[in-house]
Design an enzyme around this catalytic site. Sequence first.
Site, PDB file in Angstrom:
ATOM      1  N   GLY A 131     100.616  77.131 -33.614  1.00  0.00           N
ATOM      2  CA  GLY A 131     101.779  76.244 -33.670  1.00  0.00           C
ATOM      3  C   GLY A 131     102.708  76.611 -34.814  1.00  0.00           C
ATOM      4  CG  ASN A 132     106.654  75.948 -34.579  1.00  0.00           C
ATOM      5  OD1 ASN A 132     107.130  74.856 -34.844  1.00  0.00           O
ATOM      6  ND2 ASN A 132     106.775  76.515 -33.378  1.00  0.00           N
ATOM      7  CG  HIS A 133     104.978  74.438 -40.866  1.00  0.00           C
ATOM      8  ND1 HIS A 133     103.973  73.527 -41.089  1.00  0.00           N
ATOM      9  CD2 HIS A 133     104.530  75.604 -41.369  1.00  0.00           C
ATOM     10  CE1 HIS A 133     102.969  74.113 -41.710  1.00  0.00           C
ATOM     11  NE2 HIS A 133     103.269  75.390 -41.886  1.00  0.00           N
ATOM     12  CB  SER A 134     109.372  72.624 -35.298  1.00  0.00           C
ATOM     13  OG  SER A 134     110.349  71.725 -34.820  1.00  0.00           O
ATOM     14  CB  ALA A 165     110.496  75.502 -33.464  1.00  0.00           C
TER      15      ALA A 165
END
Length: 234
Positions: A29-32, A97
């Site tokens: 995943g990502n930090h969006s 994102a």
Amino acid sequence: ALPYDLAGRRVLVSAGGTREPLDPVRYLGNHSSGKQGYALARAAAQRGAHVTLVAGATSNPGEPAAVDVVHIDSAVELEREMQARAVDADVVIMAAAVADFRPISVAGSKIKKGADGPAPITLAENPDILAGLVRARNDGVIPAATLIVGFAAETGDENGGVLDHGRAKLRRKGCDLLIVNAVGDGKAFGTEDNTGWVLTADGRETALPFGSKTLMASRILDEVAAVVPNGGRA
Ligand code: C5P
């Protein structure tokens, strides 16, 4: 008072990060945070639009009042929702994102520690959803009048090539508006404040003020409302 300049327009917004599954319990995943996309959805609804928000993973993005929310996990799911829903949208805003890659296969059961050490993760490229929406419009699947808006998070500052990267990305993706965000050094991702530029395909460049994502959203929608086709199917 807010302008009521998107009355009856149908606005489709994506927000948040995608989660690319590895096994039943794990993902990449990502930090969006989803905050900018949620702010856009909320602001568009306040300006009279019918808003559908396709939301991935978020953190405290706030309630999106008077907005239809559809939840997705992965980029492939997001692509399916966006392609299906863009056919009857006047404006599509890709604020999500999207992970560029996903694990090539999803293990059916939880991956175990092995005597051989960690197993490598092989990645496959995800579709570029924004570019795919532009393609679908070129192919006549999405109406020619639908306005397609992308985001670009670029590191650096105005003199460090952020705008040049944004201009190149606008051409490459083929969208109508590109919101360029300066990121890095604690800017934009997961923060409350934002700044950047709105670039248009016909070469206009508008600097956005530094401020809350709500303020950014309202300035971005000023640009959208200025070019969104009038009349239509209110
Ligand atoms: O190429 P880059 O990731 O910088 O492009 C950002 C823009 O493209 C954003 O609007 C993002 O939502 C969209 N995007 C997409 N599909 C991808 C990657 C990015 O739609 N696989």
